[in-house]
Motif scaffolding. Structure first.
Motif, PDB file in Angstrom:
ATOM      1  N   LEU A 212      63.734 -41.641  -0.597  1.00  0.00           N
ATOM      2  CA  LEU A 212      62.609 -42.576  -0.497  1.00  0.00           C
ATOM      3  C   LEU A 212      62.182 -43.051  -1.883  1.00  0.00           C
ATOM      4  N   ALA A 213      62.122 -42.120  -2.838  1.00  0.00           N
ATOM      5  CA  ALA A 213      61.740 -42.484  -4.194  1.00  0.00           C
ATOM      6  C   ALA A 213      62.778 -43.405  -4.828  1.00  0.00           C
ATOM      7  N   TYR A 214      64.034 -43.194  -4.480  1.00  0.00           N
ATOM      8  CA  TYR A 214      65.123 -43.991  -5.051  1.00  0.00           C
ATOM      9  C   TYR A 214      65.022 -45.454  -4.644  1.00  0.00           C
ATOM     10  N   ILE A 215      64.639 -45.693  -3.398  1.00  0.00           N
ATOM     11  CA  ILE A 215      64.580 -47.079  -2.924  1.00  0.00           C
ATOM     12  C   ILE A 215      63.195 -47.689  -3.116  1.00  0.00           C
ATOM     13  N   GLY A 216      62.307 -46.968  -3.818  1.00  0.00           N
ATOM     14  CA  GLY A 216      61.041 -47.561  -4.237  1.00  0.00           C
ATOM     15  C   GLY A 216      59.897 -47.451  -3.256  1.00  0.00           C
ATOM     16  N   ILE A 217      59.867 -46.449  -2.393  1.00  0.00           N
ATOM     17  CA  ILE A 217      58.743 -46.258  -1.480  1.00  0.00           C
ATOM     18  C   ILE A 217      57.474 -45.913  -2.268  1.00  0.00           C
ATOM     19  N   LYS A 218      56.399 -46.645  -2.002  1.00  0.00           N
ATOM     20  CA  LYS A 218      55.129 -46.382  -2.685  1.00  0.00           C
ATOM     21  C   LYS A 218      54.000 -46.235  -1.664  1.00  0.00           C
ATOM     22  N   GLU A 219      53.086 -45.321  -1.955  1.00  0.00           N
ATOM     23  CA  GLU A 219      51.925 -45.133  -1.076  1.00  0.00           C
ATOM     24  C   GLU A 219      50.807 -46.052  -1.533  1.00  0.00           C
ATOM     25  N   TYR A 389      66.242 -52.094  -6.403  1.00  0.00           N
ATOM     26  CA  TYR A 389      65.056 -51.346  -5.974  1.00  0.00           C
ATOM     27  C   TYR A 389      63.977 -51.249  -7.051  1.00  0.00           C
ATOM     28  N   HIS A 390      64.311 -51.612  -8.307  1.00  0.00           N
ATOM     29  CA  HIS A 390      63.358 -51.577  -9.408  1.00  0.00           C
ATOM     30  C   HIS A 390      62.739 -50.184  -9.584  1.00  0.00           C
ATOM     31  N   THR A 391      63.576 -49.182  -9.514  1.00  0.00           N
ATOM     32  CA  THR A 391      63.163 -47.797  -9.744  1.00  0.00           C
ATOM     33  C   THR A 391      64.068 -47.176 -10.804  1.00  0.00           C
ATOM     34  N   PRO A 392      63.603 -46.129 -11.488  1.00  0.00           N
ATOM     35  CA  PRO A 392      64.460 -45.417 -12.444  1.00  0.00           C
ATOM     36  C   PRO A 392      65.510 -44.611 -11.688  1.00  0.00           C
ATOM     37  N   ALA A 393      66.579 -45.262 -11.288  1.00  0.00           N
ATOM     38  CA  ALA A 393      67.534 -44.688 -10.340  1.00  0.00           C
ATOM     39  C   ALA A 393      68.161 -43.399 -10.851  1.00  0.00           C
TER      40      ALA A 393
END
Length: 568
Positions: A212-219, A389-393
């Motif tokens: 989830l963190a990899y694909i950019g899920i945010k709360e 995904y604009h995350t630090p993969a």
């Protein structure tokens, strides 16, 4: 000296204006107010601590751990004020790592960053293990029973098995942990002559959250607020219902093992508060960080402390404290009273609570890697952002491995102690760091100011009173220093540091609050078991090797890489 080169505040603020602040590629929306920050603090604090580690603390200290929750909250309060001072002066992400870079320099910043990595990673290991226990309760409520050898770690199973064997020989009844360990060892498959025992659900949730963190899920803040309301509602329900089943005889003696026994639970209790400092990483998203951050921190600490104290008193009143050394103490006490439906609700709440905490920290951990990488202290892949995904993969995947693999095999108690060391160490640096901040050039640079209380006379008096109260321990430890345990040696070191700090405070009229916060955290650190210190030093040693062989020469502040420093 190159090891103490500092990150100029003016350059940091220029980065914020240019949208290049630590951990971000653009400016963040300033949408968080006092209520949002307070809820965020509660969301980070109310997790595995109140649902799990509180049982271990009660087992060690009895009902007296309620006092330890208050002492720890005061300690965290001092640190919170120091964090707020930094947030006012350096309103960007990065937390204690960036604050140390500004006040002490690069080497200390690296040490703190490395300690934060330990805090986030190891903290999530404990959360995942706790999640596993409550998830298993949910499955059992649905009639699904996983094999015991898939639900625990080898060391815990082995110890429980040995305890069960001893109880059988003595003709004593077997506790639930003993029965669980017996089943795990008996049913576990043998591989190369060894019992194959792993905590599979804990590993599963880490993998899921990492994806989830990899694909950019945010709360969103609305979801965070909802989660807090849900968790707190369940806790209040537990307190109210549990109150009717309290047997006051269970509160006597209040401190069965004395104050030393109460302090033995310091790691578990302090772990319960870990997370409130995460508020400081949201400085760029606050409408008014100079005003709202300190309020959010203090409000969340007060609310959580009240909840923790009441829960501690209710738990130790419902059952004898010696029965609470279980992974799910809240559910356990109600199931023992044949109120299994309450235990089921608690398990649902615990799964939700620990999942949210796990996601928050699993998102924050790669940000620490990325922030250090952007400063040149770690290889560039750690700061690489995924194009889609604009995350630090890369950092996210590394975090998943760092957290996921240990959950399969390691016990939670060791992990709790390690997390507490890393966090306390960061708090010490932040508290002392406030004393070394350069003065603000304009009033707008510091809308929040740490209340100044002259420690010239107060701190030496407090240290003197402490020495008088513990004079016998100090005398015995110093007289028999060659034969003393490591903990007594650390006590001597702490007293020496306290005297040194109080002397400086007398000579230079230092502010009382930062010094009290740092000394309180240092004292809590000396109560942590030696095995945890050993692993902490090993972790730090590995980190220093990376710094000296890679980070130092690749730092953005290295003369060959540094940009011009803005001077005003």
């Amino acid at each position: 000296m190159s090891l103490l080169r500092k990150k100029p505040i003016y350059n940091l603020l220029a980065d914020v204006e240019a949208g290049l602040s630590d951990g971000h590629d653009h400016k963040l929306n300033k949408v968080l107010g006092v209520r949002d920050l307070t809820f965020m603090g509660i969301a980070a604090v109310v997790g595995a601590g109140i649902f799990s580690t509180i049982g271990t603390a009660a087992f060690n200290g009895g009902p007296g751990i309620a006092l330890l929750f208050i002492i720890t909250a005061v300690t965290c309060g001092f640190s919170a004020l120091c964090y707020a001072e930094f947030a006012s002066r350096v309103p960007i992400a990065g937390s204690a790592y960036t604050y140390a870079y500004v006040s002490f320099g690069e080497l200390v910043a690296w040490i703190i960053g490395w300690a934060l990595i330990l805090e986030y990673a190891i903290g999530n290991i404990v959360v995942a293990i706790s999640w596993s226990g409550y998830f298993n309760n949910l499955l059992q409520g649905l009639g699904i029973h996983l094999p015991e050898w898939l639900l625990t770690d080898p060391l815990t199973a082995s110890r429980s098995f040995e305890d069960a064997q001893a109880a059988i020989k003595a003709g004593s009844p077997l506790t639930e942990p003993m029965q669980s360990g017996l089943r795990a060892i008996t049913d576990a498959p043998l591989i190369a002559g060894h019992h194959f025992i792993i905590n599979l659900p804990a590993f599963f949730i880490v993998v899921l959250i990492t994806m989830l963190a990899y694909i950019g899920i945010k709360e969103s803040k609305k979801m965070t607020n909802f989660m807090v309301i849900f968790k707190v509602s369940v806790i209040i329900l537990v307190i109210i219902l549990g109150f009717f089943y309290v047997n006051t005889n269970n509160w006597h003696p209040f401190m069965p093992h004395g104050f030393t026994g109460v302090l033995a639970g310091v790691s578990a209790v302090f772990y319960a508060y870990i997370g409130f400092d995460a508020i400081s990483t949201t400085a760029e998203e606050c409408k008014n960080p100079q005003r709202d951050l300190p309020r959010g921190m203090i409000y969340s600490l007060i609310i959580c402390t009240v909840l923790y104290v009441l829960i501690a008193l209710v738990l130790t009143g419902m059952v004898h404290y010696s029965e609470l050394k279980v992974n799910d103490p809240l559910a356990y006490v109600f199931e023992k009273l044949n109120l299994k439906w309450i235990g089921y609700i608690i398990s649902i709440s615990a799964v939700v609570a620990t999942t949210s905490v796990l996601l928050v920290f699993q998102l924050g951990q790669p940000r620490i890697w990325m922030s250090m990488s952007r400063d040149g202290l770690l290889p560039k892949p750690f700061s690489r952002v995924h194009k889609k995904y604009h995350t630090p993969a890369f950092a996210t995947v590394v975090t998943g491995f760092l957290v996921g693999i240990p959950t399969l095999f390691l016990p939670s108690n060791l992990m709790t102690d390690l997390t507490s060391i890393g966090t306390l160490f960061a708090f010490v640096i932040v508290c002392f760091g406030v004393l070394f901040l350069p003065k603000a050039q304009t009033a707008n640079q510091q809308k929040f100011r740490l209340p100044y209380i002259n420690g010239k006379y107060i701190l030496p008096v407090i240290v003197l009173i402490f020495v008088l109260i513990f004079h016998q321990r100090f005398t015995d430890a110093f007289t028999n220093i060659s034969n003393e345990s490591y903990q007594e040696v650390l006590f001597i070191v702490f007293v020496a540091i306290a005297i040194f700090v109080s002397t400086l405070s007398f000579l230079r009229s230092y502010s009382l609050i930062p010094n009290l916060g740092a000394l309180c955290c240092l004292y809590l650190m000396i109560e942590i078991p030696p095995i945890s210190w050993m692993w902490f030093f090993i972790w730090m040693g590995a980190g220093l090797c990376i710094f000296f062989f890679y980070g130092r020469k690749n730092s953005k502040l290295h003369p060959s890489n540094a940009r011009p420093v803005r001077v005003e």
